[in-house]
Design a protein around this motif. Structure first.
Motif, PDB file in Angstrom:
ATOM      1  N   ARG A  36       0.833  -1.206   0.000  1.00  9.49           N
ATOM      2  CA  ARG A  36       0.000   0.000   0.000  1.00  9.49           C
ATOM      3  C   ARG A  36       0.868   1.258   0.000  1.00  9.49           C
ATOM      4  O   ARG A  36       0.541   2.250  -0.654  1.00  9.49           O
ATOM      5  N   GLU A  37       1.980   1.233   0.715  1.00  8.17           N
ATOM      6  CA  GLU A  37       2.904   2.376   0.724  1.00  8.17           C
ATOM      7  C   GLU A  37       3.497   2.600  -0.668  1.00  8.17           C
ATOM      8  O   GLU A  37       3.655   3.748  -1.099  1.00  8.17           O
ATOM      9  N   LEU A  38       3.845   1.515  -1.354  1.00 13.17           N
ATOM     10  CA  LEU A  38       4.401   1.623  -2.704  1.00 13.17           C
ATOM     11  C   LEU A  38       3.385   2.237  -3.665  1.00 13.17           C
ATOM     12  O   LEU A  38       3.732   3.022  -4.545  1.00 13.17           O
ATOM     13  N   VAL A  39       2.104   1.886  -3.474  1.00  8.55           N
ATOM     14  CA  VAL A  39       1.046   2.469  -4.297  1.00  8.55           C
ATOM     15  C   VAL A  39       0.921   3.952  -3.991  1.00  8.55           C
ATOM     16  O   VAL A  39       0.884   4.794  -4.895  1.00  8.55           O
ATOM     17  N   ALA A  40       0.857   4.291  -2.715  1.00  8.04           N
ATOM     18  CA  ALA A  40       0.678   5.694  -2.298  1.00  8.04           C
ATOM     19  C   ALA A  40       1.827   6.577  -2.783  1.00  8.04           C
ATOM     20  O   ALA A  40       1.617   7.738  -3.134  1.00  8.04           O
ATOM     21  N   SER A  41       3.038   6.019  -2.831  1.00  4.24           N
ATOM     22  CA  SER A  41       4.199   6.802  -3.252  1.00  4.24           C
ATOM     23  C   SER A  41       4.348   6.865  -4.775  1.00  4.24           C
ATOM     24  O   SER A  41       5.222   7.568  -5.282  1.00  4.24           O
ATOM     25  N   GLY A  42       3.510   6.093  -5.495  1.00  5.56           N
ATOM     26  CA  GLY A  42       3.589   6.099  -6.955  1.00  5.56           C
ATOM     27  C   GLY A  42       4.608   5.136  -7.520  1.00  5.56           C
ATOM     28  O   GLY A  42       4.812   5.090  -8.733  1.00  5.56           O
ATOM     29  N   GLN A  43       5.255   4.345  -6.668  1.00  3.83           N
ATOM     30  CA  GLN A  43       6.261   3.397  -7.166  1.00  3.83           C
ATOM     31  C   GLN A  43       5.632   2.154  -7.780  1.00  3.83           C
ATOM     32  O   GLN A  43       6.281   1.471  -8.571  1.00  3.83           O
ATOM     33  N   LEU A  44       4.389   1.868  -7.413  1.00  5.19           N
ATOM     34  CA  LEU A  44       3.698   0.696  -7.943  1.00  5.19           C
ATOM     35  C   LEU A  44       2.301   1.110  -8.387  1.00  5.19           C
ATOM     36  O   LEU A  44       1.434   1.377  -7.559  1.00  5.19           O
ATOM     37  N   PRO A  45       2.084   1.180  -9.698  1.00 10.34           N
ATOM     38  CA  PRO A  45       0.748   1.543 -10.180  1.00 10.34           C
ATOM     39  C   PRO A  45      -0.243   0.419  -9.899  1.00 10.34           C
ATOM     40  O   PRO A  45       0.137  -0.759  -9.826  1.00 10.34           O
ATOM     41  N   SER A  46      -1.493   0.790  -9.743  1.00  8.06           N
ATOM     42  CA  SER A  46      -2.531  -0.212  -9.518  1.00  8.06           C
ATOM     43  C   SER A  46      -3.753   0.116 -10.354  1.00  8.06           C
ATOM     44  O   SER A  46      -3.926   1.229 -10.835  1.00  8.06           O
ATOM     45  N   VAL A  47      -4.573  -0.898 -10.521  1.00 12.46           N
ATOM     46  CA  VAL A  47      -5.853  -0.772 -11.209  1.00 12.46           C
ATOM     47  C   VAL A  47      -6.916  -0.908 -10.132  1.00 12.46           C
ATOM     48  O   VAL A  47      -6.830  -1.803  -9.297  1.00 12.46           O
ATOM     49  N   ARG A  48      -7.890  -0.011 -10.132  1.00 15.98           N
ATOM     50  CA  ARG A  48      -8.963  -0.071  -9.134  1.00 15.98           C
ATOM     51  C   ARG A  48     -10.151  -0.818  -9.736  1.00 15.98           C
ATOM     52  O   ARG A  48     -10.605  -0.490 -10.824  1.00 15.98           O
ATOM     53  N   LEU A  49     -10.658  -1.805  -9.014  1.00 17.15           N
ATOM     54  CA  LEU A  49     -11.771  -2.620  -9.491  1.00 17.15           C
ATOM     55  C   LEU A  49     -12.909  -2.634  -8.488  1.00 17.15           C
ATOM     56  O   LEU A  49     -12.685  -2.545  -7.282  1.00 17.15           O
ATOM     57  N   GLY A  50     -14.096  -2.809  -8.984  1.00 13.11           N
ATOM     58  CA  GLY A  50     -15.262  -3.005  -8.141  1.00 13.11           C
ATOM     59  C   GLY A  50     -15.723  -1.765  -7.423  1.00 13.11           C
ATOM     60  O   GLY A  50     -15.066  -0.732  -7.405  1.00 13.11           O
ATOM     61  N   ASP A  51     -16.893  -1.881  -6.821  1.00 10.84           N
ATOM     62  CA  ASP A  51     -17.474  -0.780  -6.054  1.00 10.84           C
ATOM     63  C   ASP A  51     -16.622  -0.437  -4.842  1.00 10.84           C
ATOM     64  O   ASP A  51     -16.624   0.692  -4.383  1.00 10.84           O
ATOM     65  N   GLN A  52     -15.906  -1.412  -4.330  1.00 12.91           N
ATOM     66  CA  GLN A  52     -15.066  -1.222  -3.152  1.00 12.91           C
ATOM     67  C   GLN A  52     -13.735  -0.558  -3.507  1.00 12.91           C
ATOM     68  O   GLN A  52     -13.005  -0.144  -2.616  1.00 12.91           O
ATOM     69  N   GLY A  53     -13.400  -0.506  -4.795  1.00 12.41           N
ATOM     70  CA  GLY A  53     -12.151   0.122  -5.223  1.00 12.41           C
ATOM     71  C   GLY A  53     -10.929  -0.720  -4.925  1.00 12.41           C
ATOM     72  O   GLY A  53      -9.868  -0.205  -4.600  1.00 12.41           O
ATOM     73  N   TRP A  54     -11.064  -2.050  -5.031  1.00  4.51           N
ATOM     74  CA  TRP A  54      -9.940  -2.942  -4.771  1.00  4.51           C
ATOM     75  C   TRP A  54      -8.777  -2.635  -5.692  1.00  4.51           C
ATOM     76  O   TRP A  54      -8.944  -2.358  -6.868  1.00  4.51           O
ATOM     77  N   HIS A  55      -7.573  -2.691  -5.142  1.00  2.97           N
ATOM     78  CA  HIS A  55      -6.371  -2.526  -5.949  1.00  2.97           C
ATOM     79  C   HIS A  55      -5.989  -3.875  -6.549  1.00  2.97           C
ATOM     80  O   HIS A  55      -5.983  -4.886  -5.855  1.00  2.97           O
ATOM     81  N   ARG A  56      -5.663  -3.858  -7.832  1.00  2.00           N
ATOM     82  CA  ARG A  56      -5.089  -5.016  -8.500  1.00  2.00           C
ATOM     83  C   ARG A  56      -3.848  -4.520  -9.224  1.00  2.00           C
ATOM     84  O   ARG A  56      -3.749  -3.349  -9.600  1.00  2.00           O
ATOM     85  N   PHE A  57      -2.907  -5.416  -9.434  1.00  2.00           N
ATOM     86  CA  PHE A  57      -1.599  -5.030  -9.949  1.00  2.00           C
ATOM     87  C   PHE A  57      -1.254  -5.856 -11.169  1.00  2.00           C
ATOM     88  O   PHE A  57      -1.352  -7.080 -11.153  1.00  2.00           O
ATOM     89  N   ARG A  58      -0.838  -5.159 -12.242  1.00  2.00           N
ATOM     90  CA  ARG A  58      -0.446  -5.853 -13.472  1.00  2.00           C
ATOM     91  C   ARG A  58       0.894  -6.553 -13.256  1.00  2.00           C
ATOM     92  O   ARG A  58       1.798  -6.006 -12.617  1.00  2.00           O
ATOM     93  N   ALA A  59       1.008  -7.738 -13.814  1.00  2.00           N
ATOM     94  CA  ALA A  59       2.231  -8.533 -13.678  1.00  2.00           C
ATOM     95  C   ALA A  59       3.446  -7.752 -14.151  1.00  2.00           C
ATOM     96  O   ALA A  59       4.500  -7.768 -13.505  1.00  2.00           O
ATOM     97  N   GLU A  60       3.320  -7.018 -15.241  1.00  3.50           N
ATOM     98  CA  GLU A  60       4.467  -6.277 -15.782  1.00  3.50           C
ATOM     99  C   GLU A  60       4.935  -5.182 -14.823  1.00  3.50           C
ATOM    100  O   GLU A  60       6.128  -4.899 -14.730  1.00  3.50           O
ATOM    101  N   ASP A  61       4.000  -4.569 -14.088  1.00  4.47           N
ATOM    102  CA  ASP A  61       4.389  -3.537 -13.124  1.00  4.47           C
ATOM    103  C   ASP A  61       5.111  -4.145 -11.923  1.00  4.47           C
ATOM    104  O   ASP A  61       6.082  -3.578 -11.423  1.00  4.47           O
ATOM    105  N   VAL A  62       4.645  -5.313 -11.499  1.00  3.08           N
ATOM    106  CA  VAL A  62       5.302  -5.996 -10.387  1.00  3.08           C
ATOM    107  C   VAL A  62       6.703  -6.446 -10.806  1.00  3.08           C
ATOM    108  O   VAL A  62       7.674  -6.258 -10.068  1.00  3.08           O
TER     109      VAL A  62
END
Length: 73
Positions: A36-62
């Motif tokens: 979550r810290e990596l997402v907040a700092s912009g080091q790891l992009p995420s995709v937001r899914l669902g009504d809850q706004g779940w973070h998902r991460f593309r394999a290439e970004d990881v």
């Protein structure tokens, strides 16, 4: 008309692999909080899914983060 197995397989292969935060944490050897810290700092992009706004991460970004490469976009 439902897609046949070949069409379903082609769709699954073409779709990008999305990881959950817990999976990313395991791959990186860190806690989910660190992910979550990596997402907040912009080091790891995420995709937001669902009504809850779940973070998902593309394999290439990881993979890019594991290799230590800077984000280009």
């Amino acid at each position: 008309m439902e897609p046949n197995k070949e069409e379903q397989m082609a769709t699954a292969i073409a779709a990008p692999r999305l990881y959950r935060a817990k999976e990313v944490a395991r791959l990186l050897g860190v806690s989910p909080a660190r992910v979550r810290e990596l997402v907040a700092s912009g080091q790891l992009p995420s995709v937001r899914l669902g009504d809850q706004g779940w973070h998902r991460f593309r394999a290439e970004d990881v993979e890019r983060l594991i290799r230590g490469e800077e984000r280009t976009s």
